[in-house]
Structures are given as C-alpha cells and as structure tokens.
Design an enzyme around this catalytic site. Sequence first.
Site, PDB file in Angstrom:
ATOM      1  N   ARG A 483       0.825  -1.203   0.000  1.00 27.43           N
ATOM      2  CA  ARG A 483       0.000   0.000   0.000  1.00 27.43           C
ATOM      3  C   ARG A 483       0.863   1.259   0.000  1.00 27.43           C
ATOM      4  O   ARG A 483       2.082   1.193  -0.158  1.00 27.43           O
ATOM      5  CB  ARG A 483      -0.959  -0.009   1.191  1.00 27.43           C
ATOM      6  CG  ARG A 483      -0.313   0.080   2.557  1.00 27.43           C
ATOM      7  CD  ARG A 483      -1.333  -0.149   3.656  1.00 27.43           C
ATOM      8  NE  ARG A 483      -0.768   0.002   4.997  1.00 27.43           N
ATOM      9  CZ  ARG A 483      -1.171  -0.696   6.048  1.00 27.43           C
ATOM     10  NH1 ARG A 483      -2.120  -1.609   5.915  1.00 27.43           N
ATOM     11  NH2 ARG A 483      -0.622  -0.502   7.237  1.00 27.43           N
ATOM     12  N   GLU A 485       2.562   3.059   1.873  1.00 27.88           N
ATOM     13  CA  GLU A 485       3.236   3.200   3.164  1.00 27.88           C
ATOM     14  C   GLU A 485       4.664   2.701   3.036  1.00 27.88           C
ATOM     15  O   GLU A 485       5.570   3.472   2.813  1.00 27.88           O
ATOM     16  CB  GLU A 485       2.447   2.441   4.233  1.00 27.88           C
ATOM     17  CG  GLU A 485       2.813   2.833   5.642  1.00 27.88           C
ATOM     18  CD  GLU A 485       1.775   2.352   6.655  1.00 27.88           C
ATOM     19  OE1 GLU A 485       2.135   2.265   7.830  1.00 27.88           O
ATOM     20  OE2 GLU A 485       0.641   2.061   6.263  1.00 27.88           O
ATOM     21  N   TRP A 543       7.886   1.168  20.389  1.00 26.96           N
ATOM     22  CA  TRP A 543       8.381   1.534  19.061  1.00 26.96           C
ATOM     23  C   TRP A 543       9.778   2.147  19.208  1.00 26.96           C
ATOM     24  O   TRP A 543      10.748   1.632  18.666  1.00 26.96           O
ATOM     25  CB  TRP A 543       7.409   2.531  18.395  1.00 26.96           C
ATOM     26  CG  TRP A 543       6.316   1.872  17.604  1.00 26.96           C
ATOM     27  CD1 TRP A 543       6.199   1.846  16.249  1.00 26.96           C
ATOM     28  CD2 TRP A 543       5.199   1.131  18.112  1.00 26.96           C
ATOM     29  NE1 TRP A 543       5.070   1.133  15.885  1.00 26.96           N
ATOM     30  CE2 TRP A 543       4.445   0.691  17.001  1.00 26.96           C
ATOM     31  CE3 TRP A 543       4.758   0.788  19.393  1.00 26.96           C
ATOM     32  CZ2 TRP A 543       3.285  -0.072  17.135  1.00 26.96           C
ATOM     33  CZ3 TRP A 543       3.603   0.034  19.538  1.00 26.96           C
ATOM     34  CH2 TRP A 543       2.892  -0.386  18.420  1.00 26.96           C
ATOM     35  N   GLU A 755      -1.288  -8.462   8.937  1.00 25.97           N
ATOM     36  CA  GLU A 755      -1.200  -7.331   9.867  1.00 25.97           C
ATOM     37  C   GLU A 755      -2.174  -7.482  11.023  1.00 25.97           C
ATOM     38  O   GLU A 755      -1.875  -7.101  12.155  1.00 25.97           O
ATOM     39  CB  GLU A 755      -1.495  -6.031   9.114  1.00 25.97           C
ATOM     40  CG  GLU A 755      -1.421  -4.773   9.962  1.00 25.97           C
ATOM     41  CD  GLU A 755      -1.647  -3.520   9.153  1.00 25.97           C
ATOM     42  OE1 GLU A 755      -1.252  -2.436   9.616  1.00 25.97           O
ATOM     43  OE2 GLU A 755      -2.199  -3.615   8.031  1.00 25.97           O
TER      44      GLU A 755
END
Length: 903
Positions: A483, A485, A543, A755
């Site tokens: 996609r 991204e 993250w 995902e």
Amino acid sequence: MNKKLLVLAVSACACACALTATAQSEVKNLRTENRIDPLGLDVLQPRFSWQLESGKRNVVQTAYEIRVVHHKNNVWSSGKVFSDSSVHVAYKGAALQSGEKYQWQVRAWDNSGKPSAWSHPAGFQMALLQPSDWQASWITPGYEEDATMRPSPMMRREFSIAKKIARATAYITAHGMYEAAFNGNRVGDAHFTPGWTSYKKRLQYQTYDVTSLLQQGRNALAVTLGSGWYRGTIGYTNHNNFYGKDIALLLQLQIDYTDGTKEVIVSDGSWKSSTGAITYSEIYNGETIDARKDKTGWTQAGYNDAGWSAVKTASFDNANLLATYNETITAHEVFKPVKILKTPAGETVLDFGQNLVGWVRVKAKGNAGDSIKLLHAEVLTKAGNFYTENLRAAKAQNIYVLKGGATETFHPHFTWQGFRYVKVEGYPGTVTPENFEAVAFYSDMEPTGTFTTSNQLINQLQHNIQWGQKGNFLDVPTDCPQRDERLGWTGDAQAFFRTASFNMGVNNFFTKWLKDLEADQIDGRVPHVIPNVLGNNANSAGWADVATIVPWQLYLAYGDKRTLAAQYSSMKHYVESIRKTSRNDLWNTGFHFGDWLFYRPGDDNDGRSAVTDKYLIAQCFYAHSVQLLANAATVLGNTADAAVYTQLLQNIKAAFVKEYLTPSGRLVSSTQTAYVLALHFDMLPEALRKQAAERLVENIKSYNNHLTTGFLGTPYLCHVLTRFGYTDMAYNLLLQETYPSWLYPVKMGATTIWERWDGIKPDGSFQTPSMNSYNHYAYGAIGDWMYRKMVGLDTEEDGVGYKHIKVKPYIGGHFTHAAASLKTYYGLTKAGWAIADGKITMDIEVPANTRATVYLPVKDAAGVTESGKPLSSIKEIKTLGSEDGYLKIETGSGKYRFGFPEK
C-alpha cells in the site's frame, strides 16, 4: 615476481602442502565485515571471521595467524596469536588505502597443537575513504523536466581506451534511484540503488568491479534515473520531494592499466541527457513504459546523441557520502502463475500462489500502441473478484505500451509491488502462463535458519514467517510492501528482530538501519519510522525502544560488540529523553500506540476488554530499555554508567509497583499483555510473580484458550508461559486454529503473516481496508519461541553469537518431531527431537570452536544413551547435574544423538 618473492612463495606453498597431510582441522568460509569478498569498504579496521572445520569432537581453536597482502606485499601479519577468537577479529596493520584491493589468509591451531593449512585467500576492496577522493561532479538533466509525470532521465557519455585494462572500478550513487550500463551491459545485480537511508546525513554509494564490461576502443557509460524515495511520493501523506526536488547522478570510474597507470572517468558537464521509454515511475503507483519512445542503442558506443541536452553540474555537498555496508536488494525466486482465473466480474487474473514482493515480467507481441496494464492485489473477495481497496491511494499498476512487431519483454525498473494476484488488461492475444513470471525482490541476506515439525500447519506458519520477512526486508524493515506506506516502522522491527536473525543473516542489514535511526533521533527521541519521513512524532513506547532492543539483541545473536559500542550513545540518548519527561520515575506522558491491533471482543459487555493501559506499557518498556542500557554498559566496560542505570532501573520498577499494582498483586489492567510485559521485564516483586502468571493463564482460559495480545504483547506471550511452567498453554495457543490465533490465517490460505489477526474474517469479509495488510511480519515473532523454546536452540549470554550454544527443548503439543538448524559465524549448528515407540531422540550438532550446554528432559542419566552407548561411558561429555527437571550436560563440538525413554 622477483627472485626473493618467488622463493618465499614456493617455501610457503611447500609448508602448506606438508601441513595439509597432518592438519587436524581446516579453516574455511572466510568473511570480511560479515561478507564474502566485499567491494567498497570504508571500515578502516575491517573485521575478519572464519570457521574451523573438523570431523572430530571437542575441537577448539587455541591460536591463529592472519596475513594480509596488497599487490603481493605483506601489509600485516598478526603473528601467532593465542586466542580462540575466530569471529570479528579486527585488522591491525598499516593504514588501508582508498580503492585498493587486499587479500588475506588465516591458519589456526586447534587443541591437538597442530596448525591447519593456510586457508584459501579471501579478498576485500576499500572504498573512497576521503572526500578528496571524489573527482566526479553531481550532474542533473539538462532539459526542462515534466514536473508532473517526471519521466526517467537518461544520461550518457563515451570515452576511449587505448591500453590493456588490469582492473576497473565504478563508484555510483544518485539522488533518486539509478540503473547503470556499460557498453549495453547492466552494472551489477543490485536493484533500487542506492537504497534508502537518511539521505541528508547518510547517502550510500555502491562499488562495482566493471573490468569485464569495458573494452579497448570506444566505450559508453549509460545511466537511467528514477525518483525513488528521494523525491517520489513517500509516506501515506502523499508527500513528494521529501529530500529534494532534484534528481542527480554521481559516478566515478577508475581504470587501472596493466602498465601501472591509472585513468579516472567521471560524471561532469560532458555528459548528455534525455528521456526515453520510462515515461512515469513512482514507488506506490507503479511504472509506465512506452516502448515506442525507446532510444534504441543509447547504451552502446557510437550512438548519435547530437539531439540530447548537455547535463547540468550541481554543487551538492559530498559530506554525507558513505560506502554501502549492507547487502543490496536483488532478484530471487521466480514464480509462474499457478492459475489463470476469469472472475465473476469478468476480470482476467493471474494467481502466482504466493504473496510476494517484486514485479511481473511480461512477454507480448502486438501492434504499436497496444497497451497492457497490470494491476496487483494480495487477495480476492469472497465472491472471487479482484480486491485493491486495502492498497489505499497506491495505484500499484504497471503499464506497458508496445513498440509493435517482434515479441517484447517488459518489467519495471524503479518500483515494485506486493501481490499474489495480478489483473491483466489489454493483453494482445491469449493470456498464457508462459508469458508471465513474478520475480521476488529482497535484500540479499544469506538464509541462515531452518525449522520443521511433524505438523504441516506449523510448517506453513514458518513458511509465512519467512516470506513476511523476505517481502518486507527491502533495504529497510518495512511494515507493508503493497500500500501507500512501506515505511521502516520501529515497533515492528524490534518485535521481530530475534526471529529475523534466525531466518536470515541480518547483522549488516540492521547495523546500517541503526545508523539511520541514530541520524534521525530528535534530541534523543526516536521517530516512529526510520528513515523518518513522518515529522517530529517520536518516542512511542515499544516503538522507540528499538534503539536499545535491537543493538542488544544483535549483540546476542551475532556477538557484534563493535555495533553495540557504536550504538551506545544512541541508546543512552534515547533513555535520557524518557528520563527528562518522566515524573517521579514514571513515563506517563506523551503519545503511545499501545498494544497495537490487539484482539477486541465483538461484544465486550462483561468488561473483559483487552485494552491495556498505555502508560503501564510505557513503564515496562522504559524499564526494559534501562536494563539493556545497563547490560551494554557492563559489556563495554562502562562501570559508572552501569551503576547509574542499575539504580535507575530499581527506581522505575518501584514506581511501577506503586502506580500499577494493587497490594494483592493485581495489575490495574487485567489483560494478557499487561501481565506478559510485567512478567517478562521483571516488573513485579519476586513473591508476586507466580500469582501473576496464574492470572495470565486464567485470562487465556477465559477466552477459550485464545490470545488477545497485539504487537507489543504477542512476541513475549509464549516465552512468559514457558518461563513460569505453562508450556502446555503456550502449545495450546500455538496450535489454536480459530480466530484470534497464529494458525487462523494459515487455515484461511495465507502465505505470509497478516497485519491483523482477522485480516479476512470468518465470514469471508475483510477487516478495515485502511489498515489491512496481508504481508506484515510483526505477528511472525512467534518464530522466536518456536526456535529457541520448542526446539530449544539458543545462545548463552556468556558466549554470545553461539560461541556457547544452549539447547533446552520444551517438548509438547502432540508433535512427534521438531528440528532447527542455524548457520552461525562458527558453522552450522542443529538441534531437534523426535518421539517414536515411547522413546525420545535428540540430535544435536555443535560446530568446532564452540561448546554447548544441553538440557535433556530426564531426571538423571540412568537410561540415557549417546550414539547407542550409555551416557556415563562418553568421556567427551560432562554431566553438570539436574536443573528444573532437566539433566544438564556440556559438550564440545561434534554430532550427538541422545536417546531416553519418554516420560
């Protein structure tokens, strides 16, 4: 060769031949900076690794000798060094010179006291080590660009060679992407070069040996450019020109002649520029090639470029240039269509049988102007129609316009797609399998790990894990390759790193990416994606902790102390950025993604929601990062920092207990992820951990033996269950076939990791299309548990990088066998177990110059055999006693087969 050198060479050869007859071991598989004969190193003290091979058991290296030669002259001899080091041994000779080629050999003494023969030579070539080594100028197109379509610029020049060539080396990079050809022959096998880095601070160039591509007489240099990450659309904000509006080339060719002279050909104002067949190319949207606009012969000498525009030179700063450290992206597996479908909507669709990342190569014959359009998708709808809604704004289509006449072959150059299915429109004639092939692309990392079991669903899960890694490891660890991204999300990378390091040799891949992470840190804070194209958003727990987690795990997996030292400042700055914003040792400020994409019960009226307090998560990862920083400080000998951060860790854990734990030991978030993180990171007092593990298991049971974890809880879930004695529950989760589970996508036909747990729902409908990738490796982190716990193949921390191997399997789940192998820097190691006729067999292979601690799941040595003999009779094996229900033994190198009765 002069007489003295000749005598030395003959003498060395005679010694080597004599030693071969008596050598106990062989030295093989030489590597320089983790690569075989690399070109273009800018590491001033490159590190050497080699493997000792022997058919005997308990073989260790006791000494080594390295020699490095440049033009037959010895530039370094280590002498005999008494050491068992055979991995990451640093060069310590005279300063290495820009562009020069070196050879090295090593021999080793084993514990029999006899040396091996000298190894076969290995080579490496240095890069351009000083900015002044660059004589080339940056050049840009001389014509006025179409600012909308931005067709790919083509640049060329010709030159003559009158002498005999000894060696020719090309150094090339670009603003954008490039493909180069010399005399019509493609330079190298890399694609999408120069790769993606934090360009303004770090722009890699590639080094190529092009000796075979040049010829005496006229020669042509030809380069095609694409917008790529540099100025193409990047990030889902549809942002163009992120690093600059320009597109540019920098090329330097050094020719060494046999008479000892040199010549340098560079990019400069003498080059010409034009456009051709590639009329449009963007990463997300695809590429358009109009063969009618092809300038036939432009890559060859003698082409008439009188109508081309002279290029412009530009004064870009070269301070950000650096050699390529990691493996480049190359073509790998090729797939033919397994089916050609005619969908209910009347579409012609190719099914390649595997969700992959790359492009489709097409052969066609038709009329001039015939247009073929290829559209790409990961899945079909429930009705069997082509589905692209989850690609969001990415068009992901390639258009080929035929020149007409003979059969033509097309493929993209500066774009790629993620797909299993391809819709074909406008194809002239009948669509047949032989005219289409899908080519998979990923960074050229060595496959290192294998894993197989008696359960075919689990084997397919392993296949999906590996293909999720392949499809997302294109120079950066991306989140989804289909996609709009395709970004280097940090949370995904840290969650998956340990699994990744088993499946492939990712040392250089992540070392390069970590340097970009450090370059993009914002006052220590770590952006959500690296390279950072999303602005100032940073420091989301789980993250941003990639800054500490990956350097430490890389050290464990590969024994790479130099990278740990290089990243230490980055690790420390990250921890201090949290410390600045924490209050009373609590990290309870800022934005956090939390346990991303966790399972949400459809009708959560009973209060069992899987939502985990984001600040509780943040506190756990804060503690973990501080722990890893203290670990790194200890390894690197920084005792002062180790003491500071050990104390800080105690404070953080005390603050956690005060804020998030009731006196009876219940967490304020009673979720699986909350208990998993608190237990895995040792946030709870020792006395309260057992009941916390019990609460975790009760939670799992309340969901009918299903997990509810997201990106942050999932990687540790089964590890925690095994650690606290609930391996049976870990197996229940692994083997669960209904949603949410690892095997649910497998049962739904997945060939990569999804995902979302329910990317395709049980009724065949799709999850939210705005965030629903079918190739997204994060949940593949279960692989780490399968390799290191189920089979039990691991490394001890007192011998990182598998210098000291640990084998401790947790047998269960009604499997009849499970096995894994791993190519380590020391050689191949294997572990596996099988159950048959009431007996368990464990097979283990330990490479030379390592040792292993093996845990046999028996109470004592009675009834245990090794290669059919009583264990007690095997002198090479040391029994260390019992521990946690296992018999603990120690072995040296060799192959072992243990047998004992099943419990």
